[in-house]
Design an enzyme around this catalytic site. Structure first.
Site, mmCIF file in Angstrom:
data_model
loop_
_atom_site.group_PDB
_atom_site.id
_atom_site.type_symbol
_atom_site.label_atom_id
_atom_site.label_comp_id
_atom_site.label_asym_id
_atom_site.label_seq_id
_atom_site.Cartn_x
_atom_site.Cartn_y
_atom_site.Cartn_z
ATOM 1 C CG HIS A 226 -22.252 -3.842 16.748
ATOM 2 N ND1 HIS A 226 -21.975 -3.151 15.026
ATOM 3 C CD2 HIS A 226 -21.105 -4.612 16.913
ATOM 4 C CE1 HIS A 226 -21.205 -4.588 14.256
ATOM 5 N NE2 HIS A 226 -21.088 -5.130 15.755
ATOM 6 C CB ILE B 199 -1.250 -0.058 1.296
ATOM 7 C CG1 ILE B 199 0.301 0.523 2.362
ATOM 8 C CG2 ILE B 199 -2.070 -1.099 1.063
ATOM 9 C CD1 ILE B 199 -1.391 0.765 3.948
ATOM 10 C CE LYS C 4 -17.519 -2.904 15.541
ATOM 11 N NZ LYS C 4 -16.888 -3.728 16.404
ATOM 12 C CE LYS D 16 -25.779 -9.663 13.478
ATOM 13 N NZ LYS D 16 -25.168 -11.243 13.036
ATOM 14 C CG ASP E 276 -15.779 -4.601 20.266
ATOM 15 O OD1 ASP E 276 -14.932 -4.406 18.645
ATOM 16 O OD2 ASP E 276 -16.049 -5.866 20.147
ATOM 17 C CG ASP F 286 -22.918 -1.870 12.822
ATOM 18 O OD1 ASP F 286 -22.283 -2.639 12.630
ATOM 19 O OD2 ASP F 286 -23.415 -0.870 13.489
ATOM 20 C CG HIS F 287 -21.524 -7.702 11.189
ATOM 21 N ND1 HIS F 287 -20.474 -6.938 12.215
ATOM 22 C CD2 HIS F 287 -21.942 -8.804 11.584
ATOM 23 C CE1 HIS F 287 -20.599 -7.521 13.096
ATOM 24 N NE2 HIS F 287 -21.386 -8.866 13.115
#
Length: 510
Positions: free
Chosen positions: A253, A99, A161, A195, A248, A190-191
């Site tokens: 989340h 990189i 994140k 959902k 976290d 943000d996974h």
């Protein structure tokens, strides 16, 4: 959250996966793209270019990914025609890269030009930064230098994140990216928002007229959002010790879940309209003073103990964790939203590691009936109405109501009206990354965080982070593994007359 049908496909797209040999690429990204390919959701022309230092040939790297697909894809190779993987693998390439080396970005420019010739037009270009945050600036600056994101309609960057470590670093990162990309090009992923059950919160609220009249302070008693994990920090001890439960999980989340529950109805399903309403929630949330932190925020850290017949170490004994660590592995916070809809309704958020059960649950408790007409012997099992949205491990929506038990006597007890994904729908449920990667290709930012939203979330939690970071806890560790957290968390909610809700889940120990 694309409204695309099976007949709609994205435009020709080339993915550059920085961190192409990393865990995220092998476990999530390539399996998700493979699943989309099998489902016919990938464009006719696409390329996946993994970037990394390892000296892989294309064929050698494809062999590595095949093993990952067999392990992590919900549509494993054995479940598809043998030629399917071979067809998909032809779209995968490996670029040996550094990189910091300008040659890396020159090669990317040449690849984009060659791919454009194949698909007879300018393709979408997705730069996926599956790397540590310290590399974001280097990559973004080089993308700018080589003019690889000049067309805002075509070039996109996906950021994993953590998006910043605090408010100041989040602002700096936003400014850095804003110097290269327009906001419409930046996909802060943000996974959790991908959902299936999380997406269903919007559908549940805004496509059913029965809920809107009740979705306010007049009928809702309080709301709980709990995300508990049986796992400890494992090999992530070094990273986690610089983060903690508040950074976290809650800052991203769980606050995202709160926004979906608490937001006002958007005027349309356009991405920025939905995100505007979510930012409004964060701006309406009551800011913490130092005294508020003492009263309304609880932290914890797990000690060693036994779970399922196995002795497990405490947090301070985990690899990479300081022996006198002040990092919380549990956090419970009481929030208030100071607006017309939610005035006086407490929102309780809880998360922790090494807890009794792995689950993500939103519980909305409605107020009690204004007058009970039944005798005391009829209502021994009385429970206020609840709407329970279970995100994982089971995906369901439950409405708890009172009903008469069969028999000659008038006896009431709670019963569940259940919408269960597995029982209602057949077939595999898409993984969160499949949804989010498809939306990236289609240019739909509904499920991605905007810069002002990220900063508003950091601004909200900074007083708590500052209070906890500035004063060492003398009680750590204060809860054992296989528990529901420290006793102070129970006191936090019990003083308001409530208790933490836990949903009995089938096969919860996974």
């Amino acid at each position: 959250m694309s409204a695309a049908t099976d007949a709609i496909k994205s435009e020709p797209t080339i993915f550059f996966l920085f961190g192409g040999t990393g865990d995220l690429t092998s476990r999530k990204l390539v399996p998700a793209l493979y699943n989309l390919y099998i489902d016919g959701r990938m464009p006719t022309h696409f390329q996946i270019v993994a970037m990394g230092r390892t000296q892989y040939s294309n064929d050698a790297f494809r062999d590595v990914l095949l093993k990952d697909i067999k392990q992590f894809s919900r549509k494993r190779v054995g479940q598809a025609p043998p030629e399917t993987w071979d067809q998909f693998a032809k779209h995968i390439f490996f670029q040996v890269s550094d990189i910091n080396n300008p040659q890396t970005y020159q090669e990317q420019s040449e690849r984009i030009a060659e791919f454009g010739k194949i698909c007879s037009g300018e393709p979408n270009v997705v730069y996926y930064l599956a790397v540590a945050p310290r590399f974001f600036s280097t990559i973004a600056e080089n993308i700018s230098k080589f003019k690889l994101a000049a067309n805002p309609e075509k070039a996109r960057i996906v950021i994993e994140k953590p998006f910043g470590h605090n408010l100041e670093s989040a602002r700096q990162l936003n400014q850095l990216l804003g110097g290269v990309f327009s906001e419409q090009q930046i996909y802060r992923i943000d996974h959790y928002l991908g959902k299936e059950t999380v997406q269903n919160i919007l559908a549940l609220r805004f496509s059913n007229s029965i809920f809107e009249p009740l979705w306010n302070r007049n009928y809702i008693d309080h709301i709980q959002i709990s995300v508990s994990e049986q796992l400890g920090v494992g090999s992530r001890g070094g990273y986690y010790d610089e983060s903690g439960a508040l950074r976290d999980m809650i800052q991203n989340h769980i606050l995202q879940l709160l926004c979906l529950v608490a937001m006002e109805p958007p005027t349309s399903f356009q991405a920025d309209e939905v995100r505007n309403k979510k930012v409004d929630v964060l701006h309406s949330m009551r800011k913490f003073t130092a005294e508020d932190v003492k009263k309304n925020a609880v932290r914890g850290q797990y000690s060693k103990g036994w779970m399922e017949g196995q002795e497990l170490p405490g947090y301070r004994e985990e690899p990479g964790v300081a022996p006198d660590s002040n990092t919380e592995t549990f956090a419970a916070i009481k929030f208030h939203i100071d607006n017309w809809r939610w005035h006086g309704v407490p929102f309780y958020l809880r998360t922790g590691k090494r807890m009794h059960q792995s689950s993500s649950v939103i519980m909305i408790q409605f107020k009690d009936v204004p007058h009970l007409i039944f005798p005391s012997e009829a209502i021994e099992g009385w429970q206020q109405n609840r709407l329970i949205i279970s995100i994982q491990p089971e995906m369901s929506v439950r409405l708890q109501i009172q009903a008469k038990r069969p028999g000659l006597d008038m006896t009431l007890n709670p019963v569940d009206m259940i919408f269960d994904y597995n029982g209602t729908y057949t077939g595999d449920t898409p993984e969160a990354y499949e949804t989010l990667l498809l939306d990236t290709m289609l240019g739909d930012q509904t499920l991605f965080m905007r810069g002002d939203q990220v900063e508003a979330a950091w601004d909200l939690v900074m007083p708590i982070l500052n209070a906890w970071g500035g004063k060492k806890s003398i009680s750590f560790p204060n809860y054992p593994v296989d528990s529901w957290g420290p006793e102070t968390a129970e006191s936090l909610i019990a003083k308001d007359g409530f208790h933490w809700f836990t949903l009995p889940l089938k096969n919860s120990r996974k």
